[in-house]
Scaffold this motif. Structure first.
Motif, PDB file in Angstrom:
ATOM      1  N   SER A  48       0.827  -1.209   0.000  1.00 50.65           N
ATOM      2  CA  SER A  48       0.000   0.000   0.000  1.00 50.65           C
ATOM      3  C   SER A  48       0.860   1.257   0.000  1.00 50.65           C
ATOM      4  CB  SER A  48      -0.914   0.016   1.236  1.00 50.65           C
ATOM      5  OG  SER A  48      -1.809  -1.072   1.218  1.00 50.65           O
ATOM      6  N   THR A  49       0.411   2.259  -0.777  1.00 47.34           N
ATOM      7  CA  THR A  49       1.126   3.531  -0.855  1.00 47.34           C
ATOM      8  C   THR A  49       0.171   4.681  -0.576  1.00 47.34           C
ATOM      9  OG1 THR A  49       0.690   3.818  -3.224  1.00 47.34           O
ATOM     10  CG2 THR A  49       2.700   2.603  -2.598  1.00 47.34           C
ATOM     11  N   LEU A  50       0.726   5.816  -0.229  1.00 52.21           N
ATOM     12  CA  LEU A  50      -0.088   7.015  -0.002  1.00 52.21           C
ATOM     13  C   LEU A  50      -0.866   7.375  -1.259  1.00 52.21           C
ATOM     14  CD1 LEU A  50      -0.895   9.454   1.747  1.00 52.21           C
ATOM     15  CD2 LEU A  50       1.144  10.625   0.893  1.00 52.21           C
ATOM     16  N   GLN A  51      -0.224   7.281  -2.413  1.00 52.58           N
ATOM     17  CA  GLN A  51      -0.877   7.605  -3.682  1.00 52.58           C
ATOM     18  C   GLN A  51      -2.129   6.752  -3.888  1.00 52.58           C
ATOM     19  OE1 GLN A  51      -0.037   9.903  -6.159  1.00 52.58           O
ATOM     20  NE2 GLN A  51      -1.937   9.263  -7.158  1.00 52.58           N
ATOM     21  N   GLU A  52      -2.038   5.471  -3.587  1.00 51.68           N
ATOM     22  CA  GLU A  52      -3.178   4.559  -3.733  1.00 51.68           C
ATOM     23  C   GLU A  52      -4.346   5.000  -2.857  1.00 51.68           C
ATOM     24  OE1 GLU A  52      -4.064   0.616  -1.333  1.00 51.68           O
ATOM     25  OE2 GLU A  52      -2.352   0.364  -2.676  1.00 51.68           O
ATOM     26  N   GLY A  53      -4.037   5.448  -1.650  1.00 46.26           N
ATOM     27  CA  GLY A  53      -5.094   5.876  -0.741  1.00 46.26           C
ATOM     28  C   GLY A  53      -5.750   7.170  -1.157  1.00 46.26           C
ATOM     29  N   LEU A  54      -4.977   8.059  -1.809  1.00 52.92           N
ATOM     30  CA  LEU A  54      -5.501   9.372  -2.176  1.00 52.92           C
ATOM     31  C   LEU A  54      -6.338   9.331  -3.453  1.00 52.92           C
ATOM     32  CD1 LEU A  54      -2.426  11.648  -1.376  1.00 52.92           C
ATOM     33  CD2 LEU A  54      -4.536  11.393  -0.045  1.00 52.92           C
ATOM     34  N   TYR A  55      -5.764   8.856  -4.540  1.00 55.40           N
ATOM     35  CA  TYR A  55      -6.516   8.817  -5.799  1.00 55.40           C
ATOM     36  C   TYR A  55      -5.793   7.944  -6.810  1.00 55.40           C
ATOM     37  CZ  TYR A  55      -3.168  12.069  -7.993  1.00 55.40           C
ATOM     38  OH  TYR A  55      -2.029  12.647  -8.513  1.00 55.40           O
ATOM     39  N   SER A  66     -10.196   5.927  -0.700  1.00 55.44           N
ATOM     40  CA  SER A  66     -10.890   6.147   0.575  1.00 55.44           C
ATOM     41  C   SER A  66     -10.264   7.291   1.364  1.00 55.44           C
ATOM     42  CB  SER A  66     -10.851   4.861   1.408  1.00 55.44           C
ATOM     43  OG  SER A  66     -11.556   3.832   0.762  1.00 55.44           O
ATOM     44  N   LEU A  67      -8.936   7.356   1.357  1.00 51.98           N
ATOM     45  CA  LEU A  67      -8.228   8.418   2.059  1.00 51.98           C
ATOM     46  C   LEU A  67      -8.543   9.774   1.441  1.00 51.98           C
ATOM     47  CD1 LEU A  67      -6.089   8.967   4.291  1.00 51.98           C
ATOM     48  CD2 LEU A  67      -4.328   8.680   2.542  1.00 51.98           C
ATOM     49  N   GLY A  68      -8.474   9.859   0.110  1.00 52.32           N
ATOM     50  CA  GLY A  68      -8.759  11.112  -0.575  1.00 52.32           C
ATOM     51  C   GLY A  68     -10.200  11.558  -0.400  1.00 52.32           C
ATOM     52  N   THR A  69     -11.142  10.610  -0.454  1.00 53.60           N
ATOM     53  CA  THR A  69     -12.562  10.944  -0.287  1.00 53.60           C
ATOM     54  C   THR A  69     -12.828  11.491   1.106  1.00 53.60           C
ATOM     55  OG1 THR A  69     -13.172   9.199  -1.862  1.00 53.60           O
ATOM     56  CG2 THR A  69     -14.905  10.027  -0.426  1.00 53.60           C
ATOM     57  N   ALA A  70     -12.159  10.945   2.115  1.00 49.45           N
ATOM     58  CA  ALA A  70     -12.383  11.376   3.496  1.00 49.45           C
ATOM     59  C   ALA A  70     -11.998  12.834   3.722  1.00 49.45           C
ATOM     60  CB  ALA A  70     -11.595  10.480   4.454  1.00 49.45           C
ATOM     61  N   PHE A  71     -11.060  13.349   2.906  1.00 47.44           N
ATOM     62  CA  PHE A  71     -10.572  14.715   3.115  1.00 47.44           C
ATOM     63  C   PHE A  71     -11.279  15.744   2.228  1.00 47.44           C
ATOM     64  CE2 PHE A  71      -7.363  12.510   5.437  1.00 47.44           C
ATOM     65  CZ  PHE A  71      -6.891  13.429   6.363  1.00 47.44           C
ATOM     66  N   LEU A  72     -12.335  15.346   1.536  1.00 50.22           N
ATOM     67  CA  LEU A  72     -13.121  16.326   0.785  1.00 50.22           C
ATOM     68  C   LEU A  72     -13.735  17.333   1.752  1.00 50.22           C
ATOM     69  CD1 LEU A  72     -14.941  13.955  -1.722  1.00 50.22           C
ATOM     70  CD2 LEU A  72     -13.305  15.752  -2.339  1.00 50.22           C
ATOM     71  N   ASP A  87       4.279  -0.907   4.463  1.00 48.81           N
ATOM     72  CA  ASP A  87       5.696  -0.654   4.241  1.00 48.81           C
ATOM     73  C   ASP A  87       6.186   0.316   5.309  1.00 48.81           C
ATOM     74  OD1 ASP A  87       8.134  -0.564   2.234  1.00 48.81           O
ATOM     75  OD2 ASP A  87       7.655   1.516   2.723  1.00 48.81           O
ATOM     76  N   ILE A  88       7.452   0.231   5.643  1.00 43.57           N
ATOM     77  CA  ILE A  88       7.996   1.035   6.745  1.00 43.57           C
ATOM     78  C   ILE A  88       7.839   2.539   6.511  1.00 43.57           C
ATOM     79  CG2 ILE A  88      10.351   1.129   5.805  1.00 43.57           C
ATOM     80  CD1 ILE A  88      11.327   0.759   8.734  1.00 43.57           C
ATOM     81  N   ASN A  89       7.710   2.966   5.233  1.00 43.69           N
ATOM     82  CA  ASN A  89       7.653   4.393   4.929  1.00 43.69           C
ATOM     83  C   ASN A  89       6.252   4.989   4.983  1.00 43.69           C
ATOM     84  OD1 ASN A  89      10.463   4.766   4.361  1.00 43.69           O
ATOM     85  ND2 ASN A  89      10.153   3.668   2.428  1.00 43.69           N
ATOM     86  N   LEU A  90       5.200   4.166   4.940  1.00 42.69           N
ATOM     87  CA  LEU A  90       3.844   4.715   4.847  1.00 42.69           C
ATOM     88  C   LEU A  90       3.460   5.613   6.027  1.00 42.69           C
ATOM     89  CD1 LEU A  90       1.204   4.944   3.291  1.00 42.69           C
ATOM     90  CD2 LEU A  90       0.418   2.854   4.424  1.00 42.69           C
ATOM     91  N   PRO A  91       3.712   5.224   7.286  1.00 38.22           N
ATOM     92  CA  PRO A  91       3.364   6.132   8.384  1.00 38.22           C
ATOM     93  C   PRO A  91       4.010   7.511   8.239  1.00 38.22           C
ATOM     94  CG  PRO A  91       3.817   3.957   9.243  1.00 38.22           C
ATOM     95  CD  PRO A  91       4.207   3.932   7.792  1.00 38.22           C
ATOM     96  N   ASN A  92       5.279   7.562   7.802  1.00 35.00           N
ATOM     97  CA  ASN A  92       5.928   8.856   7.594  1.00 35.00           C
ATOM     98  C   ASN A  92       5.324   9.610   6.410  1.00 35.00           C
ATOM     99  OD1 ASN A  92       7.830   8.840   9.714  1.00 35.00           O
ATOM    100  ND2 ASN A  92       9.159   7.459   8.557  1.00 35.00           N
ATOM    101  N   ASP A  93       4.895   8.867   5.377  1.00 34.98           N
ATOM    102  CA  ASP A  93       4.269   9.505   4.218  1.00 34.98           C
ATOM    103  C   ASP A  93       2.946  10.165   4.585  1.00 34.98           C
ATOM    104  OD1 ASP A  93       6.363   8.630   2.665  1.00 34.98           O
ATOM    105  OD2 ASP A  93       5.302   6.874   1.883  1.00 34.98           O
ATOM    106  N   LEU A  94       2.290   9.645   5.616  1.00 37.52           N
ATOM    107  CA  LEU A  94       0.989  10.181   6.033  1.00 37.52           C
ATOM    108  C   LEU A  94       1.105  11.457   6.874  1.00 37.52           C
ATOM    109  CD1 LEU A  94      -0.827   6.877   7.044  1.00 37.52           C
ATOM    110  CD2 LEU A  94      -1.641   8.480   5.314  1.00 37.52           C
ATOM    111  N   LEU A  95       2.299  11.750   7.367  1.00 38.44           N
ATOM    112  CA  LEU A  95       2.457  12.839   8.338  1.00 38.44           C
ATOM    113  C   LEU A  95       1.942  14.172   7.831  1.00 38.44           C
ATOM    114  CD1 LEU A  95       5.969  12.109   9.914  1.00 38.44           C
ATOM    115  CD2 LEU A  95       3.704  11.543  10.791  1.00 38.44           C
TER     116      LEU A  95
END
Length: 374
Positions: free
Chosen positions: A148-155, A184-190, A207-215
Protein backbone atom coordinates in the motif's frame (compact mmCIF):
# COMPACT_ATOMS: atom_id res chain seq x y z
CA UNK A 1 -19.73 14.99 31.71
CA UNK A 2 -22.38 13.03 29.76
CA UNK A 3 -23.06 16.02 27.51
CA UNK A 4 -19.41 16.02 26.44
CA UNK A 5 -19.83 12.58 24.92
CA UNK A 6 -20.84 12.43 21.30
CA UNK A 7 -20.03 8.73 20.99
CA UNK A 8 -21.10 6.24 23.67
CA UNK A 9 -20.43 2.85 22.05
CA UNK A 10 -23.68 1.29 23.23
CA UNK A 11 -25.08 0.33 19.83
CA UNK A 12 -27.63 3.12 20.05
CA UNK A 13 -29.36 3.63 16.73
CA UNK A 14 -29.06 7.24 15.67
CA UNK A 15 -30.26 6.26 12.19
CA UNK A 16 -33.81 5.94 13.50
CA UNK A 17 -33.99 9.47 14.84
CA UNK A 18 -36.56 11.91 13.52
CA UNK A 19 -35.47 14.49 10.95
CA UNK A 20 -35.47 17.14 13.68
CA UNK A 21 -33.26 15.01 15.97
CA UNK A 22 -30.86 14.23 13.13
CA UNK A 23 -30.65 17.93 12.29
CA UNK A 24 -29.92 18.69 15.96
CA UNK A 25 -27.18 16.04 16.08
CA UNK A 26 -25.59 17.39 12.91
CA UNK A 27 -25.77 20.91 14.29
CA UNK A 28 -24.01 19.81 17.49
CA UNK A 29 -21.19 18.12 15.55
CA UNK A 30 -20.83 21.10 13.21
CA UNK A 31 -20.58 23.52 16.13
CA UNK A 32 -17.56 21.80 17.68
CA UNK A 33 -14.74 24.34 17.67
CA UNK A 34 -11.39 23.12 16.46
CA UNK A 35 -8.24 23.95 18.44
CA UNK A 36 -6.48 26.93 16.84
CA UNK A 37 -3.67 24.64 15.66
CA UNK A 38 -6.11 22.16 14.05
CA UNK A 39 -8.14 24.47 11.81
CA UNK A 40 -8.05 23.59 8.15
CA UNK A 41 -9.95 24.69 5.04
CA UNK A 42 -12.42 27.53 4.60
CA UNK A 43 -15.93 27.68 3.18
CA UNK A 44 -14.48 29.08 -0.02
CA UNK A 45 -12.93 25.65 -0.64
CA UNK A 46 -16.42 24.21 -1.25
CA UNK A 47 -17.50 24.04 -4.89
CA UNK A 48 -21.08 25.32 -5.11
CA UNK A 49 -22.05 24.60 -8.71
CA UNK A 50 -24.93 22.16 -8.16
CA UNK A 51 -27.58 21.72 -10.81
CA UNK A 52 -30.28 20.99 -8.20
CA UNK A 53 -29.97 24.43 -6.65
CA UNK A 54 -30.86 27.84 -7.97
CA UNK A 55 -28.25 30.58 -8.06
CA UNK A 56 -29.80 32.11 -4.93
CA UNK A 57 -29.37 28.92 -2.92
CA UNK A 58 -25.88 28.00 -4.17
CA UNK A 59 -24.33 28.09 -0.70
CA UNK A 60 -21.66 25.72 0.61
CA UNK A 61 -24.02 24.49 3.33
CA UNK A 62 -26.86 23.65 0.91
CA UNK A 63 -24.54 21.83 -1.50
CA UNK A 64 -22.95 19.89 1.36
CA UNK A 65 -26.38 18.93 2.73
CA UNK A 66 -27.34 17.40 -0.62
CA UNK A 67 -24.18 15.28 -0.74
CA UNK A 68 -24.55 14.15 2.87
CA UNK A 69 -28.19 13.19 2.34
CA UNK A 70 -26.99 10.93 -0.50
CA UNK A 71 -24.41 9.42 1.84
CA UNK A 72 -27.01 8.69 4.52
CA UNK A 73 -29.21 6.91 1.96
CA UNK A 74 -26.17 4.96 0.77
CA UNK A 75 -25.29 3.95 4.34
CA UNK A 76 -28.78 2.51 4.90
CA UNK A 77 -28.18 0.03 2.07
CA UNK A 78 -25.03 -1.37 3.68
CA UNK A 79 -26.58 -3.98 5.96
CA UNK A 80 -23.29 -5.62 7.00
CA UNK A 81 -21.87 -2.26 8.13
CA UNK A 82 -25.07 -1.46 10.02
CA UNK A 83 -24.89 -4.76 11.90
CA UNK A 84 -21.26 -4.13 12.83
CA UNK A 85 -22.29 -0.79 14.31
CA UNK A 86 -25.35 -2.22 16.06
CA UNK A 87 -23.51 -5.12 17.64
CA UNK A 88 -20.53 -3.15 18.94
CA UNK A 89 -20.55 -2.64 22.70
CA UNK A 90 -18.32 -0.78 25.12
CA UNK A 91 -18.80 -1.70 28.76
CA UNK A 92 -18.28 0.54 31.77
CA UNK A 93 -14.90 -0.94 32.68
CA UNK A 94 -11.97 1.47 33.02
CA UNK A 95 -10.36 0.18 29.82
CA UNK A 96 -13.59 0.56 27.83
CA UNK A 97 -14.13 4.06 29.23
CA UNK A 98 -10.62 4.92 28.02
CA UNK A 99 -11.67 3.89 24.51
CA UNK A 100 -14.85 5.96 24.73
CA UNK A 101 -12.89 8.97 25.99
CA UNK A 102 -10.28 8.57 23.25
CA UNK A 103 -12.89 8.53 20.47
CA UNK A 104 -14.58 11.66 21.75
CA UNK A 105 -11.29 13.44 22.37
CA UNK A 106 -10.22 12.60 18.81
CA UNK A 107 -13.41 14.19 17.47
CA UNK A 108 -12.91 17.37 19.49
CA UNK A 109 -9.17 17.62 18.79
CA UNK A 110 -9.35 16.63 15.09
CA UNK A 111 -6.76 13.93 15.64
CA UNK A 112 -6.57 10.38 14.23
CA UNK A 113 -6.92 7.38 16.53
CA UNK A 114 -4.33 4.62 16.63
CA UNK A 115 -6.15 1.63 18.10
CA UNK A 116 -4.21 -1.44 19.19
CA UNK A 117 -5.43 -4.67 20.74
CA UNK A 118 -5.63 -8.40 20.32
CA UNK A 119 -7.26 -9.88 17.20
CA UNK A 120 -11.03 -9.90 17.53
CA UNK A 121 -11.14 -7.28 20.30
CA UNK A 122 -13.29 -4.92 18.19
CA UNK A 123 -10.74 -2.51 16.70
CA UNK A 124 -12.25 -2.56 13.21
CA UNK A 125 -15.84 -2.59 14.45
CA UNK A 126 -15.14 0.61 16.39
CA UNK A 127 -15.10 2.63 13.15
CA UNK A 128 -18.46 1.22 12.06
CA UNK A 129 -19.92 1.89 15.51
CA UNK A 130 -18.89 5.56 15.32
CA UNK A 131 -20.40 6.04 11.86
CA UNK A 132 -23.58 4.19 12.85
CA UNK A 133 -24.14 5.99 16.14
CA UNK A 134 -23.38 9.49 14.83
CA UNK A 135 -25.19 8.98 11.50
CA UNK A 136 -22.14 9.99 9.45
CA UNK A 137 -22.71 7.90 6.34
CA UNK A 138 -20.75 4.88 5.09
CA UNK A 139 -17.35 4.09 6.54
CA UNK A 140 -14.50 4.73 4.11
CA UNK A 141 -12.24 1.69 4.46
CA UNK A 142 -8.62 1.34 3.39
CA UNK A 143 -7.18 -2.12 4.08
CA UNK A 144 -3.40 -1.92 4.29
CA UNK A 145 -0.93 -4.40 2.80
CA UNK A 146 2.84 -4.34 2.47
CA UNK A 147 2.36 -2.81 -1.01
CA UNK A 148 0.00 0.00 0.00
CA UNK A 149 1.13 3.53 -0.86
CA UNK A 150 -0.09 7.01 0.00
CA UNK A 151 -0.88 7.60 -3.68
CA UNK A 152 -3.18 4.56 -3.73
CA UNK A 153 -5.09 5.88 -0.74
CA UNK A 154 -5.50 9.37 -2.18
CA UNK A 155 -6.52 8.82 -5.80
CA UNK A 156 -5.97 6.81 -8.98
CA UNK A 157 -5.48 8.30 -12.44
CA UNK A 158 -6.37 5.92 -15.26
CA UNK A 159 -3.99 7.18 -17.95
CA UNK A 160 -4.39 4.03 -20.05
CA UNK A 161 -8.17 4.41 -20.33
CA UNK A 162 -7.74 8.04 -21.29
CA UNK A 163 -5.25 7.13 -24.00
CA UNK A 164 -7.55 4.42 -25.34
CA UNK A 165 -10.48 6.84 -25.50
CA UNK A 166 -8.33 9.45 -27.21
CA UNK A 167 -7.39 6.93 -29.92
CA UNK A 168 -10.98 5.79 -30.35
CA UNK A 169 -12.55 8.13 -32.87
CA UNK A 170 -16.06 6.89 -32.06
CA UNK A 171 -15.91 7.65 -28.32
CA UNK A 172 -16.95 11.04 -27.01
CA UNK A 173 -14.24 13.27 -25.62
CA UNK A 174 -14.13 13.10 -21.79
CA UNK A 175 -12.71 15.61 -19.38
CA UNK A 176 -9.62 14.56 -17.47
CA UNK A 177 -11.60 14.34 -14.23
CA UNK A 178 -13.51 11.34 -15.58
CA UNK A 179 -10.30 9.33 -15.39
CA UNK A 180 -9.59 10.22 -11.75
CA UNK A 181 -11.11 8.37 -8.83
CA UNK A 182 -10.44 9.36 -5.25
CA UNK A 183 -9.42 6.56 -2.89
CA UNK A 184 -10.89 6.15 0.58
CA UNK A 185 -8.23 8.42 2.06
CA UNK A 186 -8.76 11.11 -0.58
CA UNK A 187 -12.56 10.94 -0.29
CA UNK A 188 -12.38 11.38 3.50
CA UNK A 189 -10.57 14.72 3.11
CA UNK A 190 -13.12 16.33 0.79
CA UNK A 191 -14.44 19.61 2.25
CA UNK A 192 -17.54 18.92 4.35
CA UNK A 193 -19.22 20.38 7.42
CA UNK A 194 -19.57 16.91 8.94
CA UNK A 195 -16.58 14.58 9.31
CA UNK A 196 -16.43 11.27 7.46
CA UNK A 197 -15.33 8.13 9.28
CA UNK A 198 -12.18 6.62 7.76
CA UNK A 199 -10.89 3.17 8.71
CA UNK A 200 -7.21 2.51 7.94
CA UNK A 201 -7.13 -1.17 8.80
CA UNK A 202 -3.98 -2.97 9.99
CA UNK A 203 -1.56 -0.13 9.37
CA UNK A 204 1.16 -2.17 11.07
CA UNK A 205 1.26 -4.34 7.93
CA UNK A 206 2.34 -1.37 5.78
CA UNK A 207 5.70 -0.65 4.24
CA UNK A 208 8.00 1.03 6.75
CA UNK A 209 7.65 4.39 4.93
CA UNK A 210 3.84 4.72 4.85
CA UNK A 211 3.36 6.13 8.38
CA UNK A 212 5.93 8.86 7.59
CA UNK A 213 4.27 9.51 4.22
CA UNK A 214 0.99 10.18 6.03
CA UNK A 215 2.46 12.84 8.34
CA UNK A 216 1.92 15.86 6.10
CA UNK A 217 -1.66 14.90 5.24
CA UNK A 218 -2.55 14.30 8.90
CA UNK A 219 -0.99 17.62 9.86
CA UNK A 220 -2.17 19.86 7.02
CA UNK A 221 -5.45 18.16 6.03
CA UNK A 222 -4.94 18.70 2.30
CA UNK A 223 -3.36 17.21 -0.81
CA UNK A 224 -2.99 17.89 -4.51
CA UNK A 225 -4.03 15.91 -7.55
CA UNK A 226 -0.99 16.48 -9.73
CA UNK A 227 -2.73 15.84 -13.05
CA UNK A 228 -5.34 18.52 -12.27
CA UNK A 229 -2.94 21.05 -10.79
CA UNK A 230 -1.01 21.04 -14.07
CA UNK A 231 -4.18 22.22 -15.81
CA UNK A 232 -4.75 25.02 -13.29
CA UNK A 233 -1.75 27.23 -14.04
CA UNK A 234 -3.73 30.44 -14.39
CA UNK A 235 -3.96 31.79 -10.82
CA UNK A 236 -6.68 34.26 -11.80
CA UNK A 237 -9.02 31.57 -13.09
CA UNK A 238 -10.90 28.91 -11.17
CA UNK A 239 -10.70 25.49 -12.77
CA UNK A 240 -13.43 23.11 -11.67
CA UNK A 241 -12.97 19.38 -12.27
CA UNK A 242 -15.54 16.67 -11.68
CA UNK A 243 -14.04 13.45 -10.28
CA UNK A 244 -15.30 10.12 -8.98
CA UNK A 245 -15.20 9.29 -5.28
CA UNK A 246 -15.06 6.08 -3.29
CA UNK A 247 -18.77 6.50 -2.56
CA UNK A 248 -20.96 4.64 -5.04
CA UNK A 249 -22.44 6.93 -7.72
CA UNK A 250 -21.43 10.11 -5.88
CA UNK A 251 -19.14 12.40 -7.87
CA UNK A 252 -17.76 15.71 -6.64
CA UNK A 253 -16.19 18.83 -8.08
CA UNK A 254 -12.67 19.89 -7.13
CA UNK A 255 -11.29 23.38 -7.44
CA UNK A 256 -7.85 23.84 -9.07
CA UNK A 257 -6.86 20.24 -8.33
CA UNK A 258 -6.48 20.84 -4.58
CA UNK A 259 -8.46 19.02 -1.89
CA UNK A 260 -8.69 20.70 1.52
CA UNK A 261 -10.74 19.24 4.34
CA UNK A 262 -13.06 21.50 6.32
CA UNK A 263 -14.05 19.07 9.08
CA UNK A 264 -11.12 16.78 9.76
CA UNK A 265 -12.26 13.15 9.29
CA UNK A 266 -12.65 10.74 12.19
CA UNK A 267 -9.76 8.40 11.42
CA UNK A 268 -9.48 4.99 13.09
CA UNK A 269 -6.15 3.29 12.38
CA UNK A 270 -5.94 -0.26 13.69
CA UNK A 271 -2.82 -2.17 14.62
CA UNK A 272 -2.23 -5.68 15.95
CA UNK A 273 1.02 -4.49 17.52
CA UNK A 274 3.23 -6.32 15.04
CA UNK A 275 5.57 -3.33 14.81
CA UNK A 276 6.31 0.01 16.41
CA UNK A 277 5.79 3.37 14.71
CA UNK A 278 7.99 6.49 14.45
CA UNK A 279 7.57 8.97 17.28
CA UNK A 280 6.58 11.71 14.82
CA UNK A 281 3.68 9.52 13.70
CA UNK A 282 2.58 8.58 17.23
CA UNK A 283 2.72 12.24 18.28
CA UNK A 284 0.01 13.07 15.75
CA UNK A 285 -2.33 10.34 16.99
CA UNK A 286 -4.36 9.58 20.07
CA UNK A 287 -3.37 6.06 21.10
CA UNK A 288 -5.65 3.63 22.88
CA UNK A 289 -5.85 -0.13 23.39
CA UNK A 290 -9.06 -2.11 22.97
CA UNK A 291 -9.62 -4.20 26.09
CA UNK A 292 -10.15 -7.95 26.05
CA UNK A 293 -13.76 -8.55 27.15
CA UNK A 294 -14.47 -10.29 30.46
CA UNK A 295 -17.39 -12.77 30.94
CA UNK A 296 -20.10 -10.13 31.71
CA UNK A 297 -18.98 -8.09 28.69
CA UNK A 298 -18.99 -11.21 26.52
CA UNK A 299 -22.58 -11.89 27.59
CA UNK A 300 -23.54 -8.42 26.35
CA UNK A 301 -21.76 -9.04 23.03
CA UNK A 302 -23.43 -12.45 22.61
CA UNK A 303 -26.87 -10.98 23.32
CA UNK A 304 -26.22 -8.21 20.79
CA UNK A 305 -25.43 -10.77 18.08
CA UNK A 306 -27.91 -13.56 18.88
CA UNK A 307 -30.66 -11.83 20.84
CA UNK A 308 -31.96 -12.26 24.38
CA UNK A 309 -34.26 -15.18 23.45
CA UNK A 310 -31.51 -17.54 22.31
CA UNK A 311 -29.30 -16.56 25.25
CA UNK A 312 -32.09 -17.37 27.71
CA UNK A 313 -32.81 -20.69 25.99
CA UNK A 314 -29.16 -21.77 25.87
CA UNK A 315 -27.76 -19.99 28.93
CA UNK A 316 -25.92 -22.98 30.35
CA UNK A 317 -24.23 -23.97 27.09
CA UNK A 318 -23.29 -20.39 26.24
CA UNK A 319 -21.82 -19.72 29.68
CA UNK A 320 -19.75 -22.90 29.39
CA UNK A 321 -18.35 -21.68 26.09
CA UNK A 322 -17.64 -18.24 27.54
CA UNK A 323 -15.81 -19.75 30.52
CA UNK A 324 -13.74 -21.92 28.16
CA UNK A 325 -12.98 -18.86 26.02
CA UNK A 326 -11.74 -16.59 28.84
CA UNK A 327 -8.08 -17.21 29.79
CA UNK A 328 -7.15 -18.23 33.31
CA UNK A 329 -5.73 -15.56 35.66
CA UNK A 330 -2.22 -14.65 34.58
CA UNK A 331 -2.65 -16.04 31.07
CA UNK A 332 -2.76 -13.88 27.96
CA UNK A 333 -5.80 -13.75 25.69
CA UNK A 334 -5.08 -16.10 22.82
CA UNK A 335 -8.46 -16.29 21.10
CA UNK A 336 -10.57 -13.82 19.11
CA UNK A 337 -14.15 -12.90 20.00
CA UNK A 338 -15.45 -14.07 16.64
CA UNK A 339 -14.16 -17.58 17.48
CA UNK A 340 -16.51 -17.59 20.46
CA UNK A 341 -19.40 -16.37 18.31
CA UNK A 342 -18.67 -19.08 15.73
CA UNK A 343 -18.68 -21.76 18.41
CA UNK A 344 -21.93 -20.52 19.94
CA UNK A 345 -23.63 -20.46 16.54
CA UNK A 346 -22.60 -24.00 15.61
CA UNK A 347 -23.14 -25.63 19.00
CA UNK A 348 -26.50 -23.97 19.78
CA UNK A 349 -27.86 -24.39 16.26
CA UNK A 350 -30.97 -26.56 16.00
CA UNK A 351 -29.11 -29.00 13.73
CA UNK A 352 -26.00 -29.21 15.90
CA UNK A 353 -24.81 -32.63 17.13
CA UNK A 354 -26.32 -33.79 20.42
CA UNK A 355 -23.37 -35.92 21.45
CA UNK A 356 -21.39 -34.06 24.14
CA UNK A 357 -18.02 -35.44 23.03
CA UNK A 358 -18.70 -34.21 19.49
CA UNK A 359 -19.72 -30.78 20.80
CA UNK A 360 -16.51 -30.58 22.79
CA UNK A 361 -14.46 -31.54 19.72
CA UNK A 362 -16.19 -28.83 17.67
CA UNK A 363 -15.62 -26.31 20.48
CA UNK A 364 -11.90 -27.11 20.60
CA UNK A 365 -11.66 -26.88 16.81
CA UNK A 366 -13.42 -23.52 16.57
CA UNK A 367 -11.68 -21.99 19.58
CA UNK A 368 -8.16 -23.14 18.85
CA UNK A 369 -5.68 -20.64 20.39
CA UNK A 370 -4.24 -18.18 17.90
CA UNK A 371 -0.80 -18.78 19.38
CA UNK A 372 -1.02 -22.48 18.60
CA UNK A 373 0.80 -23.56 15.46
CA UNK A 374 -1.12 -25.61 12.87
Amino acid sequence: MAEWYLFHGKGECKQELTEEEIAELRKKIKKIKSPPWRQFGKEEDFVTNNEKLSSETQTPENVDEIRFDKLIKLAKKKEREIKKGQNFRLSDSKEAIDVRDAVNAAIYLRRPLLVTGNPGSGKTSLAYAIAYELNLGPVLSWSITARSTLQEGLYRYDAIARLQDANNKESEEQTIGQYIKLGSLGTAFLPSYLPRVLLIDEIDKSDINLPNDLLNLLEEGQFEITELVRRSKDANKENIFGVQTQDENIDVCIKNGRVKCYAFPIIVMTSNGERDFPQAFKRRCLRVKMPDPNPPELEIIVKAHFGEELFNQKTEEINQLINHFVPLPGEAMDKATDQLLNAIYVITHEDSPQDQDKKQAIRDLLMKPLTESD
